[in-house]
Structure formats: C-alpha cells, structure tokens
Design an enzyme around this catalytic site. Structure first.
Site, PDB file in Angstrom:
ATOM      1  N   ARG A  31       0.826  -1.216   0.000  1.00  0.00           N
ATOM      2  CA  ARG A  31       0.000   0.000   0.000  1.00  0.00           C
ATOM      3  C   ARG A  31       0.860   1.266   0.000  1.00  0.00           C
ATOM      4  O   ARG A  31       0.512   2.265  -0.625  1.00  0.00           O
ATOM      5  CB  ARG A  31      -0.949  -0.005   1.221  1.00  0.00           C
ATOM      6  CG  ARG A  31      -2.024   1.061   1.175  1.00  0.00           C
ATOM      7  CD  ARG A  31      -3.041   0.893   2.300  1.00  0.00           C
ATOM      8  NE  ARG A  31      -3.536  -0.462   2.374  1.00  0.00           N
ATOM      9  CZ  ARG A  31      -4.463  -0.967   1.554  1.00  0.00           C
ATOM     10  NH1 ARG A  31      -4.999  -0.221   0.625  1.00  0.00           N
ATOM     11  NH2 ARG A  31      -4.857  -2.214   1.678  1.00  0.00           N
ATOM     12  N   ASP A  51     -13.178   5.940   6.969  1.00  0.00           N
ATOM     13  CA  ASP A  51     -14.558   6.357   7.203  1.00  0.00           C
ATOM     14  C   ASP A  51     -14.770   6.971   8.594  1.00  0.00           C
ATOM     15  O   ASP A  51     -15.856   6.860   9.171  1.00  0.00           O
ATOM     16  CB  ASP A  51     -15.542   5.175   6.997  1.00  0.00           C
ATOM     17  CG  ASP A  51     -15.529   4.675   5.558  1.00  0.00           C
ATOM     18  OD1 ASP A  51     -15.258   5.471   4.652  1.00  0.00           O
ATOM     19  OD2 ASP A  51     -15.776   3.474   5.363  1.00  0.00           O
ATOM     20  N   ASN A  67     -14.508  12.269   0.648  1.00  0.00           N
ATOM     21  CA  ASN A  67     -15.075  10.976   0.244  1.00  0.00           C
ATOM     22  C   ASN A  67     -16.576  10.996   0.484  1.00  0.00           C
ATOM     23  O   ASN A  67     -17.057  11.739   1.337  1.00  0.00           O
ATOM     24  CB  ASN A  67     -14.433   9.854   1.075  1.00  0.00           C
ATOM     25  CG  ASN A  67     -14.889   8.472   0.623  1.00  0.00           C
ATOM     26  OD1 ASN A  67     -15.105   8.235  -0.567  1.00  0.00           O
ATOM     27  ND2 ASN A  67     -15.053   7.556   1.557  1.00  0.00           N
ATOM     28  N   THR A  68     -17.289  10.216  -0.306  1.00  0.00           N
ATOM     29  CA  THR A  68     -18.708   9.987  -0.009  1.00  0.00           C
ATOM     30  C   THR A  68     -18.865   8.509   0.308  1.00  0.00           C
ATOM     31  O   THR A  68     -18.287   7.643  -0.364  1.00  0.00           O
ATOM     32  CB  THR A  68     -19.630  10.407  -1.176  1.00  0.00           C
ATOM     33  OG1 THR A  68     -20.979  10.069  -0.836  1.00  0.00           O
ATOM     34  CG2 THR A  68     -19.261   9.758  -2.489  1.00  0.00           C
ATOM     35  N   HIS A  69     -19.637   8.240   1.346  1.00  0.00           N
ATOM     36  CA  HIS A  69     -19.765   6.864   1.844  1.00  0.00           C
ATOM     37  C   HIS A  69     -21.263   6.530   1.970  1.00  0.00           C
ATOM     38  O   HIS A  69     -22.039   7.355   2.476  1.00  0.00           O
ATOM     39  CB  HIS A  69     -19.077   6.754   3.217  1.00  0.00           C
ATOM     40  CG  HIS A  69     -19.175   5.395   3.811  1.00  0.00           C
ATOM     41  ND1 HIS A  69     -18.374   4.350   3.404  1.00  0.00           N
ATOM     42  CD2 HIS A  69     -20.017   4.893   4.755  1.00  0.00           C
ATOM     43  CE1 HIS A  69     -18.706   3.259   4.092  1.00  0.00           C
ATOM     44  NE2 HIS A  69     -19.697   3.568   4.923  1.00  0.00           N
ATOM     45  N   LEU A 118      -6.441   4.588   0.879  1.00  0.00           N
ATOM     46  CA  LEU A 118      -5.243   5.404   0.643  1.00  0.00           C
ATOM     47  C   LEU A 118      -4.240   5.223   1.769  1.00  0.00           C
ATOM     48  O   LEU A 118      -4.605   5.150   2.940  1.00  0.00           O
ATOM     49  CB  LEU A 118      -5.628   6.884   0.531  1.00  0.00           C
ATOM     50  CG  LEU A 118      -6.489   7.257  -0.682  1.00  0.00           C
ATOM     51  CD1 LEU A 118      -6.952   8.706  -0.577  1.00  0.00           C
ATOM     52  CD2 LEU A 118      -5.721   7.035  -1.979  1.00  0.00           C
TER      53      LEU A 118
HETATM   54  C1  GRF Z   1     -20.921   5.223  -3.909  1.00  0.00           C
HETATM   55  O1  GRF Z   1     -22.021   4.676  -3.219  1.00  0.00           O
HETATM   56  C2  GRF Z   1     -19.891   5.733  -2.938  1.00  0.00           C
HETATM   57  O2  GRF Z   1     -20.437   6.151  -1.729  1.00  0.00           O
HETATM   58  C3  GRF Z   1     -19.060   4.520  -2.671  1.00  0.00           C
HETATM   59  O3  GRF Z   1     -18.940   3.922  -3.940  1.00  0.00           O
HETATM   60  C4  GRF Z   1     -20.133   4.175  -4.684  1.00  0.00           C
HETATM   61  C5  GRF Z   1     -19.682   4.633  -6.055  1.00  0.00           C
HETATM   62  O4  GRF Z   1     -20.696   4.533  -7.005  1.00  0.00           O
HETATM   63  N1  GRF Z   1     -17.806   4.893  -2.050  1.00  0.00           N
HETATM   64  P1  GRF Z   1     -20.409   4.609  -8.584  1.00  0.00           P
HETATM   65  O5  GRF Z   1     -19.430   3.532  -8.948  1.00  0.00           O
HETATM   66  O6  GRF Z   1     -19.869   5.969  -8.889  1.00  0.00           O
HETATM   67  O7  GRF Z   1     -21.768   4.402  -9.216  1.00  0.00           O
END
Ligand code: GRF
Length: 195
Positions: free
Chosen positions: A58, A138, A100-102, A86
């Site tokens: 990594r 996260d 980031n979106t989770h 990362l």
């Molecule tokens: C999203 O739900 C995001 O939160 C997660 O990965 C997914 C990405 O979706 N980390 P996509 O591949 O852009 O449709």
C-alpha cells in the site's frame, strides 16, 4: 483544481462532472467504466493499476498515486467510489483536502459493505455521508449527511441505488461548499493564487 479518484461505474464521478466542478484529472486504480465517463468529458485519465495479490504494498502504491497526481497539482482530491484505501503518504501530502462519499450514515456501517450491513441490521433508514478522509477509514470529520429510507423489499442493489441518487446531489454540493471555504481561507491569508 480537483483530482477525482474512481474505480467503479463512475456514476458519482458523472454527477461531479455534470455539476461542472473543475475536475482536472481522473485517477483510477483499475480499468473501469469510470474511465469512459472521464473520456467522454475530455478529462485526462491516470491509470495507476493496483495489485490484488497477497502482500499488496500500500505504501509503494500510495507513492505511485502521489507521483501521478503531482503534475496536475490538485488543490482538492475527491474520492468517487475509489476502491483502494489510501496510504499514509497520500493522506499526509493532501491532509484535510481529500473528500469521500460513503453510503451510510457514519459512524454507522463503516467499510466496504455498508449497504449490506444496513440491510442486515434491519434499520429503517440509512443514508450517505460526505466526509474528510483520514488515516482511519470512514472516520474523518463529517461535512454532510442525508438519510434514505430502507424498504422491506430492498436488496443491496435497490438500496444502494436509492442512496446513490442522494449522493449524486449531496456530494457535488458539499464539494462546492468546501471549495468556497478553501477559497475564503486563502483570501483571508492573502494568498496570491486562491483555489
Ligand atoms: C458510492 O455509493 C460511494 O459512496 C461509494 O462507492 C459508490 C460509487 O458509485 N464509495 P459509482 O461507482 O460511482 O456508481
């Protein structure tokens, strides 16, 4: 100004592009559909392919990411469905500037299986969280969250798609606010070139 990191279908990336965020490069860690999304938008792509073999290094991989991003001089890194955790070098070099979106209401359901875990836990609502990435996965400071209902006939894919519909709206908005904050901070410091 923004480097987007993606690995998957690229629908979140597509939402960032549609929102006209200034994405200057898309870095992917494997061949994936997100490359096509970037290509259609005319955004340069950096493929920094990772290994999935045991013993994946990594730290070395993180150095390769840094080297690939360096010529683009990103002010902000937006993970958009990036499938590699990362390493410390990237987080240190861009500390506080990686978002980031989770797909859960953090701190609930961290990690790769957030949607399946929410279903398994029988919760009536889950959601999504935009946060600043830190070394602990996260767990970084939360910038925005929105709840999404869970229906009794949901499976992982229907629920994830309902969450992603919200992410495609919430994430661009949160990034825009964050950039505005960076710009205001730069201006008050008297930076000559603000992001
Ligand atoms: C999203 O739900 C995001 O939160 C997660 O990965 C997914 C990405 O979706 N980390 P996509 O591949 O852009 O449709």
């Amino acid at each position: 100004m923004i480097a987007a990191l993606a690995s998957g279908t690229g629908t979140i990336l597509e939402a960032l592009i549609s929102a006209e965020l200034p994405i200057e490069v898309v870095l992917v860690d494997r061949p994936c559909a997100a490359e096509k999304v970037a290509e259609r938008a005319g955004i340069p792509i950096e493929l920094v392919e990772r290994s999935f073999a045991p013993g994946f290094d990594r730290d070395a991989y993180s150095e390769s990411i840094l080297a690939a991003l360096a010529p683009h001089r990103p002010r902000l890194i937006a993970m958009a469905g990036f499938g590699t955790v990362l390493g410390a070098a990237v987080l240190a070099a861009h500390a506080g500037r990686i978002l980031n979106t989770h797909p859960s209401l953090l701190p609930a359901f961290k990690g790769w299986h957030a949607v399946a875990q929410a279903l398994g836990a029988g919760v009536s609502e889950t959601g999504c969280t935009v946060h600043i990435a830190t070394l602990e996965v996260d767990a970084g400071p939360i910038l925005a969250q929105e709840a999404v209902p869970v229906y009794s006939d949901d499976d992982e894919s229907t629920l994830h798609e309902r969450i992603k519909q919200v992410e495609r709206r919430l994430y661009p908005t949160a990034i825009r606010c964050f950039l505005a904050g960076m710009q205001a901070a730069g201006a008050s410091r008297g930076d000559k070139e603000v992001p």
